[in-house]
Design an enzyme around this catalytic site. Structure first.
Site, short mmCIF file in Angstrom:
data_model
loop_
_atom_site.label_atom_id
_atom_site.label_comp_id
_atom_site.label_asym_id
_atom_site.label_seq_id
_atom_site.Cartn_x
_atom_site.Cartn_y
_atom_site.Cartn_z
N ASP A 102 0.83 -1.20 0.00
CA ASP A 102 0.00 0.00 0.00
C ASP A 102 0.86 1.25 0.00
O ASP A 102 2.04 1.22 0.38
CB ASP A 102 -0.93 0.02 1.22
CG ASP A 102 -0.15 0.11 2.53
OD1 ASP A 102 0.09 1.25 2.98
OD2 ASP A 102 0.22 -0.94 3.08
N ASP A 104 0.52 5.63 0.87
CA ASP A 104 -0.28 6.74 1.38
C ASP A 104 0.06 7.99 0.57
O ASP A 104 1.23 8.40 0.51
CB ASP A 104 0.03 6.99 2.86
CG ASP A 104 -0.37 5.81 3.73
OD1 ASP A 104 -1.45 5.27 3.52
OD2 ASP A 104 0.42 5.45 4.62
N ASP A 155 -4.01 4.72 -0.26
CA ASP A 155 -4.85 5.46 0.68
C ASP A 155 -4.63 6.95 0.47
O ASP A 155 -3.49 7.41 0.36
CB ASP A 155 -4.50 5.08 2.12
CG ASP A 155 -5.05 3.71 2.51
OD1 ASP A 155 -6.00 3.25 1.86
OD2 ASP A 155 -4.51 3.11 3.45
#
Length: 369
Positions: A102, A104, A155
């Site tokens: 992932d 950010d 995200d």
């Protein structure tokens, strides 16, 4: 082979490196299976592939373009750009066992109309990226999650930051309005370590995150592991020992208190959302890891030691050699002493041995470079 290999010098014969020995005639023998090289290999397996990095970069640019286009004519907002944050920025990101990861990507607004709520800004950002993949983004409490199925997710936390008005960025939350949060301050805090310490610090954090991934339970966050590592890690020439010592310190820390404060704004407790059951499960997992780590380090056989590490770090952790590292060090000690005392012989294969056949070496005075 521990402290021995970290202190070695190169024996050069005829311009070629034939063997290695220490500066001192008295070599320290370490009665432990050295798995440092295995950890370094494991670290490489946790790294993102170049192809995945390329896809994530493309996705990031697409998101920025979508948001820029969406907000260019909206008078109640002044979009100023994006900033990568979190583990990707700090180089502590890992590729999970199922090959996902992932990123950010903070989205920043200099101006947001006073009538517009934090939740509304998040909804507007959601609309900007709603159709960017075939999977509908998720509305999280503090971000929008864009999913690239089976590959990675990004995200998107949303910030209002006007340097003339705010000491720190204000993070949009879906249920609690605007909250102070400063990922750039955390990034600076993290990197304000000795440049010599950072490489091992980053690796150790990745090992902890890989342990969490392998156990598939609700562990403290990667943020918590990062804070513990910065605060408690003692740098060691060996990653296996450094990790073991840190695990013990984390155990001591949570035995005293589960409160773990962010070192920068908003100075909140990053473990406060863990339930009693989750804390208990983590403590049990931690105790088991500490026990096996101790046994692995004290083992003389690298294969046996690597099996113990695999119990917690998963099958991506490399398998060690089925050998007695203590005996191997003893052999090397004998050879190095022979070299230093002019009683070593070089065999036709080029190997230096303690046998009395072959070509006798002169006492070595040049250690190479």
């Amino acid at each position: 082979m521990g402290n021995l290999l970290s202190q070695v010098l190169k024996v050069v014969v005829g311009g070629m490196i034939i063997h290695q020995l220490t500066k001192n005639e008295h070599l320290k023998i370490n009665d432990m299976a050295n798995c440092n090289k295995l950890f370094l290999d494991y670290n490489n397996k946790l790294k993102l592939t170049s192809s995945k990095i390329k896809r994530m970069k493309t996705a990031r640019e697409n998101i920025k373009t979508k948001i820029t286009e969406y907000f260019k004519d909206k008078s109640k907002y002044s979009f100023t750009g994006t900033w990568i944050q979190g583990s990707y920025k700090m180089d502590t990101i890992i590729r999970t066992d199922d090959d996902t990861c992932d990123m950010d990507l903070g989205v920043y607004f200099k101006m947001v109309d006073s009538e517009v709520t934090a939740a509304t800004v998040m909804d507007q950002v959601f609309k900007a990226v709603e159709d960017i993949t075939t999977t509908t983004p998720s509305k999280k409490s503090k971000c929008i999650r864009v999913v690239y199925k089976g590959d990675f997710h990004i995200d998107i936390p949303v910030y209002h930051y006007n340097t003339n008005e705010h000491s720190h960025p204000r993070l949009a939350t879906r249920y609690n309005g605007w909250e102070e949060s400063d990922p750039k301050d955390f990034y600076d805090w993290f990197n304000n370590q000795s440049s010599d310490d950072l490489p091992q610090l980053k690796r150790i954090i990745k090992y902890l995150k890989a342990w969490s991934d392998n156990k598939k339970g609700k562990f403290p966050s990667g943020l918590a592991f990062s804070i513990w590592a910065v605060s408690l890690l003692n740098i060691n020439e060996r990653d296996d020992i450094a990790l073991y010592e840190l695990l013990k310190k984390i155990r001591d820390d949570i035995s005293y208190s589960w409160s773990l404060k962010m070192p920068v704004t908003p100075f909140d407790d990053v473990c406060k959302k863990l339930t009693y059951e989750q804390k208990s499960n983590f403590k049990d997992a931690l105790e088991a890891f500490i026990k096996d780590a101790k046994d692995a380090i004290e083992s003389k056989n690298q294969l046996a030691a690597s099996t113990l590490w695999q119990n917690h770090l998963g099958n991506r952790f490399p398998e060690g050699a089925d050998e007695d590292t203590d005996a191997k060090e003893a052999d090397l000690k004998t050879i190095s002493e022979k070299v230093l005392s002019s009683t070593a012989y070089t065999q036709s294969s080029g190997a230096i041995t303690s046998q009395t056949t072959g070509v006798k070496n002169k006492r070595h005075t040049s250690y190479g470079g």
